[in-house]
Design a protein around this motif. Structure first.
Motif, PDB file in Angstrom:
ATOM      1  N   ALA A   1       8.900  22.878 -48.808  1.00 61.13           N
ATOM      2  CA  ALA A   1       9.774  22.512 -47.691  1.00 61.13           C
ATOM      3  C   ALA A   1      10.536  21.218 -47.973  1.00 61.13           C
ATOM      4  O   ALA A   1      11.254  20.718 -47.102  1.00 61.13           O
ATOM      5  CB  ALA A   1       8.954  22.367 -46.411  1.00 61.13           C
ATOM      6  N   GLU A   2      10.352  20.673 -49.178  1.00 61.99           N
ATOM      7  CA  GLU A   2      11.016  19.446 -49.626  1.00 61.99           C
ATOM      8  C   GLU A   2      10.658  18.251 -48.755  1.00 61.99           C
ATOM      9  O   GLU A   2      11.461  17.342 -48.531  1.00 61.99           O
ATOM     10  CB  GLU A   2      12.535  19.633 -49.727  1.00 61.99           C
ATOM     11  CG  GLU A   2      12.924  20.719 -50.709  1.00 61.99           C
ATOM     12  CD  GLU A   2      14.428  20.811 -50.965  1.00 61.99           C
ATOM     13  OE1 GLU A   2      15.175  19.950 -50.492  1.00 61.99           O
ATOM     14  OE2 GLU A   2      14.843  21.761 -51.669  1.00 61.99           O
ATOM     15  N   GLN A   3       9.413  18.236 -48.290  1.00 55.93           N
ATOM     16  CA  GLN A   3       8.911  17.052 -47.611  1.00 55.93           C
ATOM     17  C   GLN A   3       8.499  16.014 -48.667  1.00 55.93           C
ATOM     18  O   GLN A   3       8.036  16.384 -49.747  1.00 55.93           O
ATOM     19  CB  GLN A   3       7.724  17.424 -46.717  1.00 55.93           C
ATOM     20  CG  GLN A   3       8.124  18.321 -45.559  1.00 55.93           C
ATOM     21  CD  GLN A   3       6.957  18.703 -44.666  1.00 55.93           C
ATOM     22  OE1 GLN A   3       5.874  19.010 -45.141  1.00 55.93           O
ATOM     23  NE2 GLN A   3       7.180  18.686 -43.365  1.00 55.93           N
ATOM     24  N   PRO A   4       8.658  14.721 -48.393  1.00 59.01           N
ATOM     25  CA  PRO A   4       8.447  13.696 -49.418  1.00 59.01           C
ATOM     26  C   PRO A   4       7.041  13.717 -49.999  1.00 59.01           C
ATOM     27  O   PRO A   4       6.047  13.858 -49.275  1.00 59.01           O
ATOM     28  CB  PRO A   4       8.700  12.383 -48.664  1.00 59.01           C
ATOM     29  CG  PRO A   4       9.576  12.764 -47.517  1.00 59.01           C
ATOM     30  CD  PRO A   4       9.144  14.142 -47.121  1.00 59.01           C
ATOM     31  N   ALA A   5       6.955  13.564 -51.314  1.00 62.24           N
ATOM     32  CA  ALA A   5       5.666  13.540 -52.004  1.00 62.24           C
ATOM     33  C   ALA A   5       5.798  12.717 -53.276  1.00 62.24           C
ATOM     34  O   ALA A   5       6.900  12.480 -53.777  1.00 62.24           O
ATOM     35  CB  ALA A   5       5.209  14.967 -52.333  1.00 62.24           C
ATOM     36  N   ALA A   6       4.658  12.304 -53.806  1.00 64.35           N
ATOM     37  CA  ALA A   6       4.626  11.554 -55.056  1.00 64.35           C
ATOM     38  C   ALA A   6       3.422  12.008 -55.866  1.00 64.35           C
ATOM     39  O   ALA A   6       2.492  12.622 -55.337  1.00 64.35           O
ATOM     40  CB  ALA A   6       4.549  10.050 -54.788  1.00 64.35           C
ATOM     41  N   ALA A   7       3.442  11.715 -57.155  1.00 61.29           N
ATOM     42  CA  ALA A   7       2.352  12.116 -58.035  1.00 61.29           C
ATOM     43  C   ALA A   7       2.312  11.168 -59.223  1.00 61.29           C
ATOM     44  O   ALA A   7       3.207  10.336 -59.415  1.00 61.29           O
ATOM     45  CB  ALA A   7       2.531  13.556 -58.505  1.00 61.29           C
ATOM     46  N   THR A   8       1.282  11.309 -60.033  1.00 58.40           N
ATOM     47  CA  THR A   8       1.140  10.536 -61.261  1.00 58.40           C
ATOM     48  C   THR A   8       1.268  11.469 -62.454  1.00 58.40           C
ATOM     49  O   THR A   8       0.660  12.543 -62.472  1.00 58.40           O
ATOM     50  CB  THR A   8      -0.230   9.833 -61.309  1.00 58.40           C
ATOM     51  OG1 THR A   8      -0.338   8.949 -60.200  1.00 58.40           O
ATOM     52  CG2 THR A   8      -0.388   9.039 -62.596  1.00 58.40           C
ATOM     53  N   VAL A   9       2.068  11.061 -63.433  1.00 61.29           N
ATOM     54  CA  VAL A   9       2.148  11.749 -64.715  1.00 61.29           C
ATOM     55  C   VAL A   9       1.399  10.894 -65.723  1.00 61.29           C
ATOM     56  O   VAL A   9       1.809   9.764 -66.009  1.00 61.29           O
ATOM     57  CB  VAL A   9       3.597  11.946 -65.176  1.00 61.29           C
ATOM     58  CG1 VAL A   9       3.612  12.611 -66.555  1.00 61.29           C
ATOM     59  CG2 VAL A   9       4.388  12.760 -64.176  1.00 61.29           C
ATOM     60  N   ALA A  10       0.300  11.411 -66.253  1.00 60.74           N
ATOM     61  CA  ALA A  10      -0.516  10.638 -67.200  1.00 60.74           C
ATOM     62  C   ALA A  10      -0.455  11.259 -68.586  1.00 60.74           C
ATOM     63  O   ALA A  10      -0.553  12.482 -68.736  1.00 60.74           O
ATOM     64  CB  ALA A  10      -1.965  10.580 -66.723  1.00 60.74           C
ATOM     65  N   CYS A  11      -0.291  10.403 -69.591  1.00 57.41           N
ATOM     66  CA  CYS A  11      -0.296  10.839 -70.987  1.00 57.41           C
ATOM     67  C   CYS A  11      -0.645   9.634 -71.854  1.00 57.41           C
ATOM     68  O   CYS A  11      -0.209   8.516 -71.545  1.00 57.41           O
ATOM     69  CB  CYS A  11       1.071  11.400 -71.380  1.00 57.41           C
ATOM     70  SG  CYS A  11       1.131  12.042 -73.084  1.00 57.41           S
ATOM     71  N   PRO A  12      -1.427   9.806 -72.919  1.00 57.20           N
ATOM     72  CA  PRO A  12      -1.724   8.668 -73.792  1.00 57.20           C
ATOM     73  C   PRO A  12      -0.463   8.033 -74.374  1.00 57.20           C
ATOM     74  O   PRO A  12      -0.437   6.838 -74.646  1.00 57.20           O
ATOM     75  CB  PRO A  12      -2.591   9.286 -74.895  1.00 57.20           C
ATOM     76  CG  PRO A  12      -3.152  10.526 -74.300  1.00 57.20           C
ATOM     77  CD  PRO A  12      -2.108  11.031 -73.353  1.00 57.20           C
ATOM     78  N   ASP A  13       0.577   8.841 -74.585  1.00 53.90           N
ATOM     79  CA  ASP A  13       1.859   8.344 -75.071  1.00 53.90           C
ATOM     80  C   ASP A  13       2.758   8.099 -73.863  1.00 53.90           C
ATOM     81  O   ASP A  13       3.221   9.040 -73.214  1.00 53.90           O
ATOM     82  CB  ASP A  13       2.485   9.363 -76.021  1.00 53.90           C
ATOM     83  CG  ASP A  13       3.741   8.843 -76.703  1.00 53.90           C
ATOM     84  OD1 ASP A  13       4.442   7.994 -76.117  1.00 53.90           O
ATOM     85  OD2 ASP A  13       4.030   9.280 -77.823  1.00 53.90           O
TER      86      ASP A  13
END
Length: 337
Positions: free
Chosen positions: A150-162
């Protein structure tokens, strides 16, 4: 002047979260091909621009296409986004591994621990596909698929050793409604995503039993404490567990009726057994599948995880609901820190 080719992503598969991330990436300008197991889903996405199996009421971006052919999906892919049950990852990836390009970055959306080995998804990926850890990233956070569609605001974490790879993934899924942050703490992000499902089961059970909001808040808070203990023992940074992939994901999964783990727990709290709750929930519930593996990690690292221990015993039929409540409330008192 030579034009740069568009960034391409293959999303495996066409479930609720896979579809949501496919939409995010397409909206961010990435060319996305979704791999669907069922031809009727693939055909519907291509013909009607919707996924009738999960979101029949949401129009998908016109540039998003689908296929049932894994080789076609992976051809020229810069990113392979994996959104399949954690317990089927090893077998499925063994089939797909020969098709993965030498420079393709893996993006894991999976929030479970493999039952037989207690390995995290990123560990299974590197083991089975032979891909360096620097090309394996994790996307995790408080991301309920229905709200994102529904395109409601959200956030996330992108984790990578590089970190540079994490930034590449970040750019490929940054939209007006979805804000990704970067991290190099893969262990913390994966454990936050996996253990919160077990805690959400406990919160759902408490709700189903009518134990009140105080009980729910207690379980969320102490659940975060035991998740942090395990993650730090395995090399994670404690701040990660206070972030989006830790506390954020835990709150969303534990508090929302859209959460399948909380919903499963609510069914148990109302008196359904595991088989009945599975039928009522109708989707994969990673907390049920991963609880025993999380507890095995706790034992291996000598970490006390009372909520996980009680939930595992309840799922295995070793304690009743009342016994589970008593086991947590009658533990010896101690300082909070």
């Amino acid at each position: 002047m030579t034009q740069r080719r568009p960034v391409r992503a293959a999303v495996f598969s066409a479930g609720s979260w896979g579809t949501a991330v496919a939409k995010i990436m397409a909206d961010a300008g990435t060319h996305v091909i979704v791999h669907a197991r069922r031809r009727e889903i693939s055909d519907a996405i291509n013909a009607t621009h919707c996924n009738p199996g999960y979101f029949p009421d949401v129009e998908l971006p016109a540039a998003l296409t689908a296929t049932t052919d894994p080789a076609a999906a992976l051809q020229g892919a810069d990113f392979l986004v994996l959104s399949i049950p954690a317990q089927s990852l090893r077998v499925s990836l063994a089939e797909w591994a020969p098709l993965i390009g030498p420079d393709t970055v893996i993006v894991s959306l999976m929030k479970g621990i493999e039952r037989e080995t207690s390995r995290r998804a990123s560990e299974v990926i590197t083991e089975v596909a032979g891909i360096p850890t620097e090309r394996v990233s994790v996307l995790s956070g408080p991301n309920l698929a229905r709200e994102i569609m529904a395109e409601q605001p959200a956030a996330a974490t992108v984790a990578c050793p590089d970190e540079a790879v994490a930034v590449r993934v970040q750019k490929a899924c940054h939209t007006a409604y979805f804000r990704p942050y970067t991290s190099t703490d893969v262990v913390g992000c994966e454990l936050g995503g996996a253990v919160k499902n077990v805690v959400a089961l406990a919160v759902g059970i408490a709700g189903g039993m009518g134990l009140g909001d105080n009980a729910s808040a207690m379980l969320i808070t102490r659940g975060l404490a035991e998740t942090t203990r395990l993650a730090v023992a395995m090399g994670a940074h404690p701040a990660t567990l206070a972030g989006l992939s830790g506390l954020g994901d835990l709150v969303a999964t534990s508090a929302s009726p859209l959460s399948r783990n909380r919903t499963f727990g609510t069914h148990l709290g109302r008196g359904l057994n595991v088989e009945e709750a599975t039928a009522a929930t109708r989707q994969t519930t990673e907390g049920v599948k991963s609880a025993e593996a999380v507890l095995a990690l706790a034992h291996a690292h000598d970490v006390d995880m009372p909520i996980t221990s009680v939930i595992t015993a309840l799922l295995n039929g070793k304690v009743t609901l009342d016994q589970a409540t008593s086991a947590l409330m009658q533990r010896p008192t101690k300082p909070e820190r």
